[in-house]
Design an enzyme around this catalytic site. Structure first.
Site, PDB file in Angstrom:
ATOM      1  N   GLY A 137      13.973   0.694   2.417  1.00  0.00           N
ATOM      2  CA  GLY A 137      13.276   1.215   3.598  1.00  0.00           C
ATOM      3  C   GLY A 137      13.415   0.390   4.867  1.00  0.00           C
ATOM      4  O   GLY A 137      13.229   0.912   5.964  1.00  0.00           O
ATOM      5  N   ASP A 186       9.351  -1.815   5.707  1.00  0.00           N
ATOM      6  CA  ASP A 186       9.111  -0.634   6.532  1.00  0.00           C
ATOM      7  C   ASP A 186       7.621  -0.365   6.727  1.00  0.00           C
ATOM      8  O   ASP A 186       7.161  -0.156   7.832  1.00  0.00           O
ATOM      9  CB  ASP A 186       9.824   0.599   5.940  1.00  0.00           C
ATOM     10  CG  ASP A 186       9.530   0.817   4.456  1.00  0.00           C
ATOM     11  OD1 ASP A 186       8.785   0.015   3.838  1.00  0.00           O
ATOM     12  OD2 ASP A 186      10.058   1.790   3.899  1.00  0.00           O
ATOM     13  N   ARG A 235      16.107   9.214   5.661  1.00  0.00           N
ATOM     14  CA  ARG A 235      16.114   7.838   6.174  1.00  0.00           C
ATOM     15  C   ARG A 235      16.824   7.732   7.523  1.00  0.00           C
ATOM     16  O   ARG A 235      16.575   6.826   8.307  1.00  0.00           O
ATOM     17  CB  ARG A 235      16.832   6.896   5.193  1.00  0.00           C
ATOM     18  CG  ARG A 235      16.120   6.701   3.879  1.00  0.00           C
ATOM     19  CD  ARG A 235      16.738   5.518   3.137  1.00  0.00           C
ATOM     20  NE  ARG A 235      16.421   5.509   1.720  1.00  0.00           N
ATOM     21  CZ  ARG A 235      15.317   5.006   1.195  1.00  0.00           C
ATOM     22  NH1 ARG A 235      14.405   4.463   1.964  1.00  0.00           N
ATOM     23  NH2 ARG A 235      15.111   5.030  -0.110  1.00  0.00           N
ATOM     24  N   PHE A 237       1.979  10.888   4.980  1.00  0.00           N
ATOM     25  CA  PHE A 237       3.271  10.487   4.431  1.00  0.00           C
ATOM     26  C   PHE A 237       4.341  10.649   5.500  1.00  0.00           C
ATOM     27  O   PHE A 237       4.602  11.743   5.977  1.00  0.00           O
ATOM     28  CB  PHE A 237       3.629  11.288   3.183  1.00  0.00           C
ATOM     29  CG  PHE A 237       4.776  10.673   2.445  1.00  0.00           C
ATOM     30  CD1 PHE A 237       4.567   9.609   1.573  1.00  0.00           C
ATOM     31  CD2 PHE A 237       6.073  11.117   2.657  1.00  0.00           C
ATOM     32  CE1 PHE A 237       5.632   9.009   0.915  1.00  0.00           C
ATOM     33  CE2 PHE A 237       7.143  10.524   2.000  1.00  0.00           C
ATOM     34  CZ  PHE A 237       6.919   9.470   1.125  1.00  0.00           C
ATOM     35  N   VAL A 238       4.946   9.544   5.882  1.00  0.00           N
ATOM     36  CA  VAL A 238       5.904   9.573   6.993  1.00  0.00           C
ATOM     37  C   VAL A 238       7.333   9.307   6.510  1.00  0.00           C
ATOM     38  O   VAL A 238       7.547   8.630   5.503  1.00  0.00           O
ATOM     39  CB  VAL A 238       5.525   8.540   8.083  1.00  0.00           C
ATOM     40  CG1 VAL A 238       4.250   8.958   8.787  1.00  0.00           C
ATOM     41  CG2 VAL A 238       5.376   7.138   7.506  1.00  0.00           C
ATOM     42  N   LYS A 245      -0.468   1.415   7.325  1.00  0.00           N
ATOM     43  CA  LYS A 245      -1.252   2.647   7.149  1.00  0.00           C
ATOM     44  C   LYS A 245      -2.724   2.305   7.045  1.00  0.00           C
ATOM     45  O   LYS A 245      -3.129   1.562   6.151  1.00  0.00           O
ATOM     46  CB  LYS A 245      -0.791   3.341   5.872  1.00  0.00           C
ATOM     47  CG  LYS A 245      -0.426   4.786   6.085  1.00  0.00           C
ATOM     48  CD  LYS A 245      -0.209   5.461   4.771  1.00  0.00           C
ATOM     49  CE  LYS A 245       1.213   5.945   4.666  1.00  0.00           C
ATOM     50  NZ  LYS A 245       1.397   6.737   3.424  1.00  0.00           N
ATOM     51  N   ASP A 279      11.970   7.185   3.422  1.00  0.00           N
ATOM     52  CA  ASP A 279      12.530   8.366   2.743  1.00  0.00           C
ATOM     53  C   ASP A 279      11.482   9.233   2.078  1.00  0.00           C
ATOM     54  O   ASP A 279      10.349   8.803   1.825  1.00  0.00           O
ATOM     55  CB  ASP A 279      13.495   7.902   1.653  1.00  0.00           C
ATOM     56  CG  ASP A 279      12.745   7.298   0.461  1.00  0.00           C
ATOM     57  OD1 ASP A 279      11.951   6.366   0.683  1.00  0.00           O
ATOM     58  OD2 ASP A 279      12.928   7.783  -0.665  1.00  0.00           O
ATOM     59  N   ASP A 336       1.326  -0.106   2.833  1.00  0.00           N
ATOM     60  CA  ASP A 336       0.437   0.987   2.430  1.00  0.00           C
ATOM     61  C   ASP A 336      -0.704   0.371   1.627  1.00  0.00           C
ATOM     62  O   ASP A 336      -1.662  -0.126   2.210  1.00  0.00           O
ATOM     63  CB  ASP A 336       1.274   2.012   1.658  1.00  0.00           C
ATOM     64  CG  ASP A 336       0.491   3.243   1.240  1.00  0.00           C
ATOM     65  OD1 ASP A 336      -0.535   3.534   1.878  1.00  0.00           O
ATOM     66  OD2 ASP A 336       0.893   3.921   0.283  1.00  0.00           O
TER      67      ASP A 336
HETATM   68  P1  5GP Z   1       2.607  -0.378  -0.916  1.00  0.00           P
HETATM   69  O1  5GP Z   1       3.059  -1.239  -2.063  1.00  0.00           O
HETATM   70  O2  5GP Z   1       2.212  -1.144   0.303  1.00  0.00           O
HETATM   71  O3  5GP Z   1       1.548   0.586  -1.347  1.00  0.00           O
HETATM   72  O4  5GP Z   1       3.807   0.574  -0.562  1.00  0.00           O
HETATM   73  C1  5GP Z   1       4.910   0.133   0.097  1.00  0.00           C
HETATM   74  C2  5GP Z   1       6.063   1.047  -0.187  1.00  0.00           C
HETATM   75  O5  5GP Z   1       5.641   2.389  -0.500  1.00  0.00           O
HETATM   76  C3  5GP Z   1       6.894   1.171   1.063  1.00  0.00           C
HETATM   77  O6  5GP Z   1       7.871   0.147   1.122  1.00  0.00           O
HETATM   78  C4  5GP Z   1       7.482   2.558   0.899  1.00  0.00           C
HETATM   79  O7  5GP Z   1       8.636   2.488   0.094  1.00  0.00           O
HETATM   80  C5  5GP Z   1       6.433   3.340   0.161  1.00  0.00           C
HETATM   81  N1  5GP Z   1       5.573   4.121   1.085  1.00  0.00           N
HETATM   82  C6  5GP Z   1       4.263   3.956   1.320  1.00  0.00           C
HETATM   83  N2  5GP Z   1       3.806   4.851   2.223  1.00  0.00           N
HETATM   84  C7  5GP Z   1       4.884   5.585   2.581  1.00  0.00           C
HETATM   85  C8  5GP Z   1       5.061   6.683   3.505  1.00  0.00           C
HETATM   86  O8  5GP Z   1       4.170   7.180   4.192  1.00  0.00           O
HETATM   87  N3  5GP Z   1       6.315   7.183   3.584  1.00  0.00           N
HETATM   88  C9  5GP Z   1       7.370   6.692   2.858  1.00  0.00           C
HETATM   89  N4  5GP Z   1       8.551   7.262   3.033  1.00  0.00           N
HETATM   90  N5  5GP Z   1       7.231   5.661   1.991  1.00  0.00           N
HETATM   91  C10 5GP Z   1       5.995   5.129   1.858  1.00  0.00           C
HETATM   92 MG    MG Z   2      10.107   0.701   0.561  1.00  0.00          MG
END
Ligand code: 5GP
Ligand code: MG
Length: 175
Positions: free
Chosen positions: A38, A94, A159, A146-147, A125, A153, A97
């Site tokens: 990402g 990227d 992407r 969800f972006v 987020k 992606d 979350d």
């Molecule tokens: P975390 O571990 O912080 O919950 O998630 C991080 C990963 O989840 C990001 O690197 C990404 O790959 C994916 N992710 C989380 N939210 C989104 C979103 O809104 N869109 C996309 N495309 N990927 C997300």
């Molecule tokens: Mg990622």
């Protein structure tokens, strides 16, 4: 798809982050470690705005299963990482979350004995975090949607969009 951040807005946000990063490290050598996949678009734009002596590395973090919100265990592949012992390291991702990915990646990175580890994310987020960690550099805070685009992606599609968009129900069929 609804555009959340235009190319112009992204460019300005990335430039602001680059300024903060430059101020933080002054002219000290820095190793940027981008988290695949990402961060590739952000990484390409970001590194060209940084003027300190810079090394670039990557590692891959992914969770099992493909879909939007359900997540399996995280798999971290650090085989492509450069030597970071004693170096100042900035992790680049990227989106932050739940924060679990960056937190686990940071723990893995620390095993290689870097001098410092900080983290930078394009997107944060709001209201989703499940860990204590807060990234040191944040480009944009966004609502809980969800972006896709600018590296992000949906099932490996989108992407390449130059802007950031919110994925809507009707977009899910067309990949
Ligand atoms: P975390 O571990 O912080 O919950 O998630 C991080 C990963 O989840 C990001 O690197 C990404 O790959 C994916 N992710 C989380 N939210 C989104 C979103 O809104 N869109 C996309 N495309 N990927 C997300
Ligand atoms: Mg990622």
């Amino acid at each position: 798809m609804q555009i959340l951040l235009t190319e112009e807005e992204l460019r300005e946000g990335v430039a602001k982050m680059a300024t903060s990063i430059s101020e933080c490290y002054a002219n000290n050598p820095l190793t940027i470690v981008g988290i695949l996949t990402g961060s590739v678009v952000l990484m390409a734009d970001m590194i060209r705005l940084l003027e300190m002596p810079l090394r670039v590395g990557v590692l891959q973090a992914r969770s099992y299963q493909g879909a939007t919100t359900t997540r399996g265990p995280l798999i971290i592949n650090d085989e492509l990482m450069p030597d970071i012992e004693g170096r100042e390291v900035l992790l680049l991702d990227d989106i932050f979350d739940t924060g679990r990915t960056l937190k686990e990646v940071e723990a893995r990175i620390r095993r290689f004995s870097p001098a410092t580890v900080r983290s930078a994310v394009l997107l944060y987020k709001e209201g989703r975090q499940e860990v204590e960690m807060v990234p040191d550099f944040i480009g944009f805070k966004i609502p809980d949607e969800f972006v896709v685009g600018y590296g992000l992606d949906y099932e490996d599609a989108y992407r390449n969009l130059p802007y950031l968009a919110v994925l809507e129900e009707e977009d899910l069929q067309s990949t």
